[in-house]
Each structure stands twice: as C-alpha cells, then as structure tokens.
Design a protein around this motif. Sequence first.
Motif, PDB file in Angstrom:
ATOM      1  N   GLY A 211       0.684  -1.154  -0.016  1.00 13.96           N
ATOM      2  CA  GLY A 211       0.033   0.017   0.060  1.00 13.96           C
ATOM      3  C   GLY A 211       0.970   1.367  -0.093  1.00 13.96           C
TER       4      GLY A 211
ATOM      5  N   TRP B 139      -1.176   2.054  -4.135  1.00 15.68           N
ATOM      6  CA  TRP B 139      -2.585   2.882  -4.437  1.00 15.68           C
ATOM      7  C   TRP B 139      -2.626   3.360  -5.715  1.00 15.68           C
TER       8      TRP B 139
ATOM      9  N   THR C 153      -8.481  -5.878  -4.663  1.00 22.45           N
ATOM     10  CA  THR C 153      -8.197  -6.130  -3.245  1.00 22.45           C
ATOM     11  C   THR C 153      -7.110  -5.588  -2.929  1.00 22.45           C
ATOM     12  N   LEU C 154      -6.678  -4.782  -2.146  1.00 26.15           N
ATOM     13  CA  LEU C 154      -5.458  -4.519  -1.701  1.00 26.15           C
ATOM     14  C   LEU C 154      -5.056  -4.769  -0.475  1.00 26.15           C
TER      15      LEU C 154
ATOM     16  N   GLU D 278      -2.456  -4.593   2.699  1.00 24.23           N
ATOM     17  CA  GLU D 278      -1.112  -3.739   3.063  1.00 24.23           C
ATOM     18  C   GLU D 278      -0.638  -3.881   4.703  1.00 24.23           C
TER      19      GLU D 278
ATOM     20  N   SER E  69      -6.005   6.055  -1.584  1.00 23.43           N
ATOM     21  CA  SER E  69      -6.322   5.074  -0.985  1.00 23.43           C
ATOM     22  C   SER E  69      -7.997   5.673  -0.931  1.00 23.43           C
TER      23      SER E  69
ATOM     24  N   LYS F  71     -11.169   3.387  -2.769  1.00 27.20           N
ATOM     25  CA  LYS F  71     -12.141   2.822  -1.889  1.00 27.20           C
ATOM     26  C   LYS F  71     -13.399   3.172  -2.169  1.00 27.20           C
TER      27      LYS F  71
ATOM     28  N   THR G 115     -11.220  -2.979  -2.187  1.00 26.46           N
ATOM     29  CA  THR G 115     -11.220  -3.317  -0.695  1.00 26.46           C
ATOM     30  C   THR G 115      -9.937  -3.421  -0.213  1.00 26.46           C
ATOM     31  N   GLN G 116      -9.865  -2.801   1.032  1.00 24.23           N
ATOM     32  CA  GLN G 116      -8.446  -2.611   1.645  1.00 24.23           C
ATOM     33  C   GLN G 116      -8.316  -3.751   2.796  1.00 24.23           C
TER      34      GLN G 116
END
Length: 517
Positions: free
Chosen positions: A10, A15, A32-33, A35, A184, A188, A193-194
């Motif tokens: 991230g 990002w 999906t990220l 981090e 971010s 989002k 999705t984080q």
Amino acid sequence: MLKNVVIVGGGTAGWMTASYLASAFGDRVSVTLVESKRISTIGVGEATFSTVRHFFEYLGLREQDWMPHCNASYKLGIRFENWREKGHYFYHPFERLRIVDGFPMTDWWLHKKPSERFDRDVFLMASICDDKRSPRYLDGRLFEQDFVEGREPAETTRTTLLDQGTQFPYAYHFDASLLANYLSGYAKERGVTQILDDVVEVGRDERGWISHVRTAEHGDVTGDLFVDCTGFRGLLINKTMEEPFISFQDTLPNDSAVALRVPVDMEEKGLRPCTTATAQDAGWIWTIPLFGRIGTGYVYASDYSTPEEAERTLREFVGPQAEEMEANHIRMRVGRTRNPWVGNCVAIGLSCGFVEPLESTGIFFIQHGIEQLVKHFPALGWDSALTDSYNRVMADAIDGVREFLVLHYKAAARNDNAYWRDAKTRTTPDGLQERFDQWRSKPPAADTIFPRYHGFEAYSYLAILLGMGGVPMKPTPALALMDGTAADKEFQMLKDESLDLVKRLPSQYEYLAQMHR
Ligand code: FAD
C-alpha cells in the motif's frame, strides 16, 4: 474474463495501481489491496516526471482536487548544482527546444554562444525557476498559452504517456504518504477493498502460479491476477516466483540514501518550482520543495561513503534546522526484475525496478507499469504474447532511463576525487559509449538516443551534455554556411518572453497559498 485482482502493498505503487484499475474498469473487475500495518512504506519519492499529469487526468482529478491534500507544488525541471564545478548550476527543464531552419536552438547556441547560460538562452523555464515563479497565473491559466503557438496542452483526458508524443511543461512535487492516503480514499470510494494485514505466506497452484496470499489475521485472499507492490522486498515476484533481479550496480554504483524532512517557512523563502540535485563527494543531494516543508536526501555509493559520513554531510547541507530531524537511512536495490510479469504475477513499483532518483523516474515507472498493465490486461486464457510484450516494454523503459543517468556521470566535468574520476571510466550499458563519442560532433537526435524507448527526448540529452560541461561539444559545421538571422531573432524572442513572463507570473508561493485557502 479475468475479474479478480489482488494487490499486495500500500505504498505509492499499490495505491496508484488500485486507483487506476478502479478508474479503468469500474466494478467489472474486483480489486483487493492488502497492506501491512507493521511494515512501513519507503517514505520518499516526492518528485515526478512531467507525464504524471496523464495519471491524474485519467483518474478525472483536477489539480485543485488533490494538490492541497498532498502539500503538492509545481516542478518545471531539475536544477543541477556543482556537477561541473562548485557554484555552477543549470536547469534541465520539461521544455522542448524550438527549432530554427531545421536545427534545435541548442545547435544554434553552440554556433553563436549568445551568453554563457545555454539554459537561459534556449529555454523559458530557466528564468521562471531562477525567479521562483508559478507556471500558472492566479486565474489558473498556464504560462505556455501566451507564447507557443500550437503547443497548448491538449484538452484530451484519459490518455497515457505513450499515446501522446508531448510532455506537459511541468510535473509535481508531493508528499508521498499524503498522496497514498488520498488515493486510498479515491480507490475505496470506487469499490477497492483494503485489508490491513501482513501477508505471511504465498500459495501456489500446480503450475507454480499464485493461488492465494495468506494473511496473519484475515485468512487466505484468492485472486486471478496478483500485483506485487511490496517494494524492494519483491515478495511475490522475486521471493515467490523466483524471478531474478538484474543489478545495475556496475553502471550506477549509488546504492544508499539518507533522507530528512525539513519544515520551512515558504512565505519568507519562496518555493523554487524545480527539484535541485546538488553534487557531493560520493553522490548528490536532492532538495524537493513541497508546500510547507522540504524533502531532502543524500544519494550515495556505499563504496565511497559510510552512512555516518553521508548523514553528517546532509545535516551540514541543510543547516541548523536539521538538528531535530530524524534521518531515514535507505539501502537501494538498483536494477530491474528480469521479467516483471511472470505467470499471474505482475510487479509494479520498486519490486519491478528502480534507478537512483536523479531524474525522478520511480513514479514514472509505476505509471508506465500500470498503463501498460491495462493495455495488456489478459483474459483468463492467459495469452503469453501479452506477457512477453509487457515485459519488453517495461525493460526498455528502465534500460532507457539507466542510459540517460549514466550519461549524467560521464558528462559531468567534476573530477576532483575517486568517486567522480571512476564515473568516467565505468562500464557503459548497451552501446552508449559509441553514441556518446558521436554526440561530441553530432549532437543527440531522436535517432541516436536509446533506441527502443524515448522516455527522455533528445532535448534532455542535449541539456545534460551542455550543462554538465565535461564533454566539449562541437558546433554543427553546416550552421556556418547558413544565414542565421532567424536564430538571432529567436534568441531575442526567448529573452523577451522570459523577462515578460517573470514580470507577469505570480510567485509559486502566492499561487499555491491561494490554492490552499
Ligand atoms: P514501498 O513504499 O516500499 O511500499 C511497499 C508496501 O508493501 C508497503 O505498504 C508495505 O507495508 C507493503 N508490504 C511489504 N511486505 C508486505 C507483506 N508481507 N504483507 C503486506 N504488505 C507488505 N521516485 C520518484 O518518482 N521520484 C523521486 O524523487 C524518488 N526519490 C526516491 C528516493 C529514494 C532514496 C528511493 C529509494 C526511491 C525514490 N523514488 C522516487 C522511488 C519511489 O520512492 C518509489 O517508486 C515509490 O515510493 C513506490 O514505492 P513502492 O510502493 O513500490 O514501495
């Protein structure tokens, strides 16, 4: 179709990738990220290259939307200090050369030498940087629109850097963590999705491709395509897929950096709209003026300086304000992953490749990697031609920049210690030496610079060769047989326009203060 993308990391790369994919594909692709809360981002990377405008444009963001959130400022080019000798400086701006009778103004400058400052004679931006002006008037108009016929910035949106032959006349400086934070939020809002967690293991299927990443607290995250944005760790591409890293250490020996963040009263001091690179005994120091603070750091070769010496040099350079600041020491992995795309894993950012930030190309590689990922985005049949093409495009971009950076050290007149002397005899990549020898008599042109990727155009090579001063360049003989009146007129016009601009443009501080209100 391929529908599920998992990004690990991230930082700026993670990002930027998430935002771009969300903007390009909307909810047709799920992103999906993951981090880590524990592993910090690199914490530097605040100066950009002029094509970065296409990135923000693609996202549909205007300067006033994002710049105030990221303490951003304008960058019209790079000011190189002390590369020739102490006290000397010149600019490498984002400004194409004007052409007169078929020859760029730098050729005419070599022939006529109207003054000792080639940069002020052939570029408008040198004066704007010297006088700390803004590239925009207070009403938002860009200075270029006044003068250069047919060169108004295109009103197009959603272009990528290889689509448009043109560079924009400026780039930005920004706070990297504020930008990641801003993006971010952007991503989002658009459905990304984080997951804040550590990837502790990477699962592979029978082909050896990635099937999932296992997180410490959120279980397994599965996907079709995995993007490695884990920075120098290269957790997916190097550690899991075992793709080798090709080091550039033999041609670019700077492998370390130490950085500081220094608050500055900009109202009093003003902000020079450029990055400054000041040569030192074992490398160079960057100065990046953001709105409200300066980002600075010493990039050096550990074969020629210890971290303690480097930190001392940086603190002395900054002065008393540096006393309270904590230094960030960074070991740099310089080179590129042989193939940034292997199976269903694509590396973007430091995991893909990195060269020292002398021309601010880290974020440029990220942007290029993302744009090319979208252009090469695969279907589930996984056509290997797409992967091969992507890998070639990325390798060419990074190798092209390496060539340009090596040129800086070869061309620098500075020769006062082993570091600078060794730079002149070090190996050169990819036939550069031969072309370098030719450039002394026949200045670089589009057909003689790095053959497969023109991220930097010939004018950049010319600016560096003329500015660094270590390579005597000969004037083109044909110019002695030409009239030359048009060139004299053009020199005069450039001078008048520069003076006029400096008088009329607001200071960068004034412009940004208005934007921040
Ligand atoms: P990082 O910022 O290192 O981010 C890595 C991410 O991966 C982090 O979020 C971390 O938490 C996450 N991560 C790692 N392991 C795991 C795990 N196991 N599980 C979950 N998450 C994990 N570029 C420019 O364009 N201009 C510049 O002026 C410039 N200056 C630079 C100066 C220096 C000294 C250096 C070293 C680089 C510079 N760069 C510059 C490059 C720029 O900093 C990077 O390109 C940019 O910050 C992108 O970094 P990244 O996102 O790839 O990696």
